[in-house]
Design a protein around this motif. Sequence first.
Motif, short mmCIF file in Angstrom:
data_model
loop_
_atom_site.label_atom_id
_atom_site.label_comp_id
_atom_site.label_asym_id
_atom_site.label_seq_id
_atom_site.Cartn_x
_atom_site.Cartn_y
_atom_site.Cartn_z
N TYR A 183 8.64 -1.10 -10.25
CA TYR A 183 7.22 -0.95 -10.58
C TYR A 183 7.10 0.05 -11.75
N PRO A 184 6.32 -0.30 -12.78
CA PRO A 184 6.17 0.64 -13.90
C PRO A 184 5.31 1.85 -13.51
N LEU A 185 5.67 3.04 -14.02
CA LEU A 185 4.92 4.26 -13.70
C LEU A 185 4.14 4.68 -14.94
N TYR A 186 2.87 4.99 -14.78
CA TYR A 186 2.01 5.36 -15.91
C TYR A 186 1.36 6.70 -15.67
N ASP A 210 0.85 -1.21 0.00
CA ASP A 210 0.00 0.00 0.00
C ASP A 210 0.87 1.25 0.00
N GLN A 211 1.91 1.20 0.88
CA GLN A 211 2.78 2.39 1.00
C GLN A 211 3.49 2.67 -0.33
N ILE A 212 3.95 1.55 -0.99
CA ILE A 212 4.63 1.72 -2.29
C ILE A 212 3.67 2.34 -3.30
N TYR A 213 2.38 1.86 -3.32
CA TYR A 213 1.41 2.42 -4.28
C TYR A 213 1.17 3.91 -4.02
N TRP A 214 1.16 4.30 -2.71
CA TRP A 214 0.96 5.72 -2.42
C TRP A 214 2.13 6.54 -2.99
N VAL A 215 3.37 6.02 -2.78
CA VAL A 215 4.56 6.73 -3.28
C VAL A 215 4.48 6.81 -4.81
N LEU A 225 9.82 2.81 -11.10
CA LEU A 225 10.23 3.13 -9.72
C LEU A 225 10.96 1.90 -9.17
N TYR A 226 12.18 2.09 -8.66
CA TYR A 226 12.93 1.01 -8.01
C TYR A 226 12.89 1.26 -6.51
N THR A 227 12.60 0.24 -5.80
CA THR A 227 12.51 0.44 -4.35
C THR A 227 12.97 -0.79 -3.57
N ARG A 228 13.50 -0.52 -2.39
CA ARG A 228 13.82 -1.60 -1.43
C ARG A 228 13.73 -1.01 -0.02
N PRO A 229 13.45 -1.84 0.98
CA PRO A 229 13.23 -1.28 2.32
C PRO A 229 14.52 -0.78 2.97
N LEU A 230 14.35 0.29 3.74
CA LEU A 230 15.45 0.76 4.58
C LEU A 230 15.36 0.02 5.90
N LYS A 231 16.51 -0.16 6.52
CA LYS A 231 16.45 -0.86 7.81
C LYS A 231 16.02 0.13 8.88
N ARG A 232 15.00 -0.27 9.64
CA ARG A 232 14.55 0.62 10.71
C ARG A 232 15.42 0.43 11.93
N LEU A 233 15.63 1.49 12.68
CA LEU A 233 16.45 1.42 13.88
C LEU A 233 15.56 1.64 15.11
N GLY A 234 16.08 1.25 16.28
CA GLY A 234 15.39 1.55 17.54
C GLY A 234 14.11 0.74 17.71
N ALA A 235 13.29 1.22 18.65
CA ALA A 235 12.11 0.48 19.07
C ALA A 235 11.13 0.23 17.93
N ILE A 236 11.01 1.20 17.04
CA ILE A 236 10.06 1.04 15.95
C ILE A 236 10.44 -0.15 15.08
#
Length: 461
Positions: free
Chosen positions: A122-125, A41-46, A134-145
């Motif tokens: 993901y293709p952009l239209y 969902d987050q990727i689609y919003w971006v 769009l090329y994407t990969r997750p960033l590593k989250r730090l801390g409690a989150i």
Amino acid sequence: MRTKLFLSFILIIFLALLSNVVFERLTLKDFDEFVRGTREDQIYWVMASIEGSYVNNKWDMEHLDMALHWGLMLGLETYVEDTSGKKILSSTEVLLSLNPNMFKRMLSILKLPIGEGEYAWYPLYVKGKEIGKLYTRPLKRLGAIALKEDIFRHRGREFLISSFLIAGSGAIFLSILFTIYLSTPVRRLNAAAENIAKGDLSVKIPPLHRPFGSLYSSLKCHDEMDRLTDTFNYMAEALRREDALRKHLTSNVAHELRTPLAIIRVNLEAIEDGIITDTPTVINNITSEIQRLISLVEGIEDITRAEASFFRKGPLSEIDLKEFIETITSGMTKMIKEKGLFIKTEGPSVTVKTYPEKLHIILKNLLTNAYKFTHSGGITVSWDKHKKDGGTAGFYITVEDSGKGITPADISKIFERFYKGKDSGGRGLGLAIVTELTEVIGGRIEVESTQDIGSRFTVTF
Ligand code: ADP
């Protein structure tokens, strides 16, 4: 039995473990799907925001910058290429253009600037025309989150282990308890039964000492095992008596039969040899010896009946003692009166718990003796409840007569089988039967007697 119990509990532990594993797998699978769905969902919003930055066939770089910035905040490392494969903008470039304070703040929650794993594209239209990828990969989250998802997985595993430990130790505890409560008494019974089978009839199983025994007895738990033990002991006692009776009867009967048979033979031989001519006297002798034999056989029948009553445990029931005794005495009133005697009953109407069939035989024998050995005066039957030392209510019955009494020499022998006084005319079995039955129902018998004044027999329960 122990092995079966043990295996059953192992099976329970295994099933508990299996259900836990299945539960954990299902929950974690759902959770992973939820996490994956949220990320998509987050990727689609971006993507929607990036596509919004393409206006009039041109990239609006400020808008695109904001879209990738937003992607960063959602934990995504991204870059955008146009259809020719040329990189338009990357999240690293966006980062480097950020205000240092903002960059610092972002560094505290994300491992920047590099994400982890493979890029997905993901293709952009825009209006049905491809404008790039769009090329994407997750960033590593730090801390409690960063730990939130891990925490959930970790908790799931913890839950699995702790519930397994609880179920497992519960099952082991129960298996020990069941082994003690079930298999120990069964093994004791088995050992006792084997001893009986080998011919050792002296076996008696003592009451079971259980862990938490005082709690157990204070709760008055008398379970199937206790009842089975009681019945087993009763059965062993019955076999013991049966054995003793058989031995006793064999020797007594042989002895009792020998005398009359010898007399009959001597008389018949005398007739044969012509030594005796006074035939009516001889016939009289033979008849009276035959009568002795008949009486002996009847005695055996009596004692067999009494033993049968002993073997039949019968129900323990509540009776009104007054009603019970008066029914028995009223059945004998006629013959007692015909002999010129009286019969009196004295006692309150009390309810007692007893074995009526056995108590009936006891009373009948005592009354028959009183009737037989009394020639003037009469018989008095009295009863009441009484407090035993322990405080439990018991009862007693006294049969008193004004008969010939018993000599001090006889008094110690009258309870023996086949012992009878001089002019008894009986078979010497009545009091032996009374004693045995009294003991069987947990009572005792006492006698007081004065010659020519009378006797008093008391049975106490
Ligand atoms: P039985 O009456 O057949 O002789 P019992 O076992 O009943 O056999 O009694 C044994 C003996 O005890 C009797 O033979 C008798 O001598 C004596 N006896 C029992 N009851 C009385 C009684 N009420 N009065 C006097 N003697 C008694």
